[in-house]
Design a protein around this motif. Structure first.
Motif, PDB file in Angstrom:
ATOM      1  N   TYR A  43       0.855  -1.186   0.000  1.00  0.00           N
ATOM      2  CA  TYR A  43       0.000   0.000   0.000  1.00  0.00           C
ATOM      3  C   TYR A  43       0.891   1.236   0.000  1.00  0.00           C
ATOM      4  CZ  TYR A  43       1.030   0.020   5.015  1.00  0.00           C
ATOM      5  OH  TYR A  43       1.673   0.020   6.219  1.00  0.00           O
ATOM      6  N   ARG A  44       0.298   2.371  -0.338  1.00  0.00           N
ATOM      7  CA  ARG A  44       1.035   3.632  -0.380  1.00  0.00           C
ATOM      8  C   ARG A  44       0.780   4.408   0.902  1.00  0.00           C
ATOM      9  NH1 ARG A  44       0.075   8.959  -1.243  1.00  0.00           N
ATOM     10  NH2 ARG A  44      -2.128   8.583  -1.497  1.00  0.00           N
ATOM     11  N   ILE A  45       1.854   4.842   1.541  1.00  0.00           N
ATOM     12  CA  ILE A  45       1.720   5.713   2.710  1.00  0.00           C
ATOM     13  C   ILE A  45       1.634   7.148   2.179  1.00  0.00           C
ATOM     14  CG2 ILE A  45       2.837   6.589   4.792  1.00  0.00           C
ATOM     15  CD1 ILE A  45       4.142   3.843   5.118  1.00  0.00           C
ATOM     16  N   PRO A  46       0.593   7.883   2.559  1.00  0.00           N
ATOM     17  CA  PRO A  46       0.429   9.250   2.062  1.00  0.00           C
ATOM     18  C   PRO A  46       1.546  10.183   2.533  1.00  0.00           C
ATOM     19  CG  PRO A  46      -1.588   8.438   3.084  1.00  0.00           C
ATOM     20  CD  PRO A  46      -0.511   7.459   3.403  1.00  0.00           C
ATOM     21  N   LYS A  47       1.658  11.324   1.851  1.00  0.00           N
ATOM     22  CA  LYS A  47       2.679  12.308   2.203  1.00  0.00           C
ATOM     23  C   LYS A  47       2.341  12.941   3.555  1.00  0.00           C
ATOM     24  CE  LYS A  47       0.826  16.380  -0.148  1.00  0.00           C
ATOM     25  NZ  LYS A  47       1.122  17.409  -1.132  1.00  0.00           N
ATOM     26  N   PRO A  48       3.351  13.515   4.213  1.00  0.00           N
ATOM     27  CA  PRO A  48       3.100  14.197   5.485  1.00  0.00           C
ATOM     28  C   PRO A  48       2.085  15.323   5.306  1.00  0.00           C
ATOM     29  CG  PRO A  48       5.451  13.904   5.148  1.00  0.00           C
ATOM     30  CD  PRO A  48       4.774  13.516   3.865  1.00  0.00           C
ATOM     31  N   ILE A  49       1.216  15.456   6.274  1.00  0.00           N
ATOM     32  CA  ILE A  49       0.219  16.528   6.258  1.00  0.00           C
ATOM     33  C   ILE A  49       0.945  17.858   6.437  1.00  0.00           C
ATOM     34  CG2 ILE A  49      -1.784  17.487   7.471  1.00  0.00           C
ATOM     35  CD1 ILE A  49      -2.399  14.500   8.263  1.00  0.00           C
ATOM     36  N   GLY A  50       0.622  18.830   5.608  1.00  0.00           N
ATOM     37  CA  GLY A  50       1.247  20.154   5.688  1.00  0.00           C
ATOM     38  C   GLY A  50       2.384  20.359   4.706  1.00  0.00           C
ATOM     39  N   VAL A 111       7.548   9.460   5.490  1.00  0.00           N
ATOM     40  CA  VAL A 111       6.901   8.943   6.691  1.00  0.00           C
ATOM     41  C   VAL A 111       7.422   7.533   6.933  1.00  0.00           C
ATOM     42  CG1 VAL A 111       4.687   8.314   7.735  1.00  0.00           C
ATOM     43  CG2 VAL A 111       4.843  10.318   6.237  1.00  0.00           C
ATOM     44  N   LEU A 112       7.755   7.249   8.186  1.00  0.00           N
ATOM     45  CA  LEU A 112       8.204   5.917   8.592  1.00  0.00           C
ATOM     46  C   LEU A 112       7.186   5.379   9.583  1.00  0.00           C
ATOM     47  CD1 LEU A 112      10.475   3.741   8.503  1.00  0.00           C
ATOM     48  CD2 LEU A 112      11.460   4.900  10.495  1.00  0.00           C
ATOM     49  N   SER A 113       6.486   4.289   9.198  1.00  0.00           N
ATOM     50  CA  SER A 113       5.462   3.727  10.077  1.00  0.00           C
ATOM     51  C   SER A 113       6.106   3.013  11.255  1.00  0.00           C
ATOM     52  CB  SER A 113       4.565   2.755   9.301  1.00  0.00           C
ATOM     53  OG  SER A 113       5.249   1.542   9.059  1.00  0.00           O
ATOM     54  N   SER A 114       5.308   2.729  12.264  1.00  0.00           N
ATOM     55  CA  SER A 114       5.818   2.032  13.450  1.00  0.00           C
ATOM     56  C   SER A 114       6.260   0.613  13.121  1.00  0.00           C
ATOM     57  CB  SER A 114       4.761   2.023  14.555  1.00  0.00           C
ATOM     58  OG  SER A 114       3.592   1.375  14.087  1.00  0.00           O
ATOM     59  N   THR A 115       5.816   0.083  11.983  1.00  0.00           N
ATOM     60  CA  THR A 115       6.228  -1.260  11.566  1.00  0.00           C
ATOM     61  C   THR A 115       7.466  -1.231  10.680  1.00  0.00           C
ATOM     62  OG1 THR A 115       4.754  -1.216   9.654  1.00  0.00           O
ATOM     63  CG2 THR A 115       3.860  -2.143  11.701  1.00  0.00           C
ATOM     64  N   GLY A 116       7.975  -0.014  10.389  1.00  0.00           N
ATOM     65  CA  GLY A 116       9.191   0.113   9.594  1.00  0.00           C
ATOM     66  C   GLY A 116       8.963   0.347   8.116  1.00  0.00           C
ATOM     67  N   ARG A 117       7.715   0.440   7.686  1.00  0.00           N
ATOM     68  CA  ARG A 117       7.423   0.706   6.271  1.00  0.00           C
ATOM     69  C   ARG A 117       7.611   2.196   6.003  1.00  0.00           C
ATOM     70  NH1 ARG A 117       3.733  -1.893   2.076  1.00  0.00           N
ATOM     71  NH2 ARG A 117       3.805  -3.614   3.521  1.00  0.00           N
ATOM     72  N   ARG A 118       8.261   2.503   4.881  1.00  0.00           N
ATOM     73  CA  ARG A 118       8.539   3.896   4.496  1.00  0.00           C
ATOM     74  C   ARG A 118       7.653   4.341   3.355  1.00  0.00           C
ATOM     75  NH1 ARG A 118      14.733   5.463   3.924  1.00  0.00           N
ATOM     76  NH2 ARG A 118      13.644   6.910   2.580  1.00  0.00           N
ATOM     77  N   SER A 119       7.273   5.605   3.412  1.00  0.00           N
ATOM     78  CA  SER A 119       6.603   6.196   2.254  1.00  0.00           C
ATOM     79  C   SER A 119       7.674   6.544   1.231  1.00  0.00           C
ATOM     80  CB  SER A 119       5.853   7.460   2.659  1.00  0.00           C
ATOM     81  OG  SER A 119       6.760   8.522   2.926  1.00  0.00           O
ATOM     82  N   LYS A 120       7.242   6.941   0.075  1.00  0.00           N
ATOM     83  CA  LYS A 120       8.207   7.500  -0.863  1.00  0.00           C
ATOM     84  C   LYS A 120       8.609   8.874  -0.323  1.00  0.00           C
ATOM     85  CE  LYS A 120       5.536  10.033  -4.255  1.00  0.00           C
ATOM     86  NZ  LYS A 120       5.324  10.269  -5.654  1.00  0.00           N
ATOM     87  N   ILE A 121       9.606   9.483  -0.929  1.00  0.00           N
ATOM     88  CA  ILE A 121      10.029  10.821  -0.514  1.00  0.00           C
ATOM     89  C   ILE A 121       9.172  11.843  -1.245  1.00  0.00           C
ATOM     90  CG2 ILE A 121      11.915  12.490  -0.547  1.00  0.00           C
ATOM     91  CD1 ILE A 121      13.826  10.059  -0.275  1.00  0.00           C
TER      92      ILE A 121
END
Length: 135
Positions: A43-50, A111-121
């Motif tokens: 899945y895709r982790i969304p970009k940081p809010i703001g 974004v780095l999730s608590s499970t270690g999954r990274r979003s794209k930059i």
């Protein structure tokens, strides 16, 4: 990547129209991420809010506030245009940019999730508007 879409489709089809809320759905979806991680589902982790392009006025304080789009995740960033990694600055408080008139700052974050999954930059550009010269 089909599972997050199936979750969204389920939300649309099973929720009564008066109960539909994107914010509510987002919170329910983000709680499913740990299960998707456990099962090896992409899945895709969304970009940081703001993190959006912005121009500050000549007198405006150049402050950027970010937050993670998912609970218990961290945001790492750079302000020099380089790609951030886990050794980069971790977002903990609003970022005050050093913005001279007409200068451009490239803020990049992931974004780095608590499970270690990274979003794209993801990136955004910040500038300070210069005062127009009168002739």
């Amino acid at each position: 990547m089909a599972f997050p879409r199936a979750i969204a489709l389920s939300e649309v089809l099973w929720s009564a129209p008066e109960m539909k809320s994107f914010d509510g759905f987002s919170q329910r979806l983000y709680r499913e991420f740990s299960r998707l991680d456990r099962d090896g589902v992409g899945y895709r982790i969304p970009k940081p809010i703001g993190l959006v392009d912005r121009a500050f006025s000549e007198t405006g304080e150049p402050v950027v506030e970010l937050s993670s789009p998912i609970p218990d995740a961290s945001v790492y960033f750079t302000v020099d245009g380089t790609a951030p990694d886990v050794s980069s600055s971790q977002y903990r408080e609003p970022i005050v940019l050093n913005l001279a008139s007409g200068k451009l700052v490239h803020l990049k974050a992931f974004v780095l999730s608590s499970t270690g999954r990274r979003s794209k930059i993801y990136g955004a550009k910040f500038t300070r508007l210069s005062k127009p010269e009168l002739k």
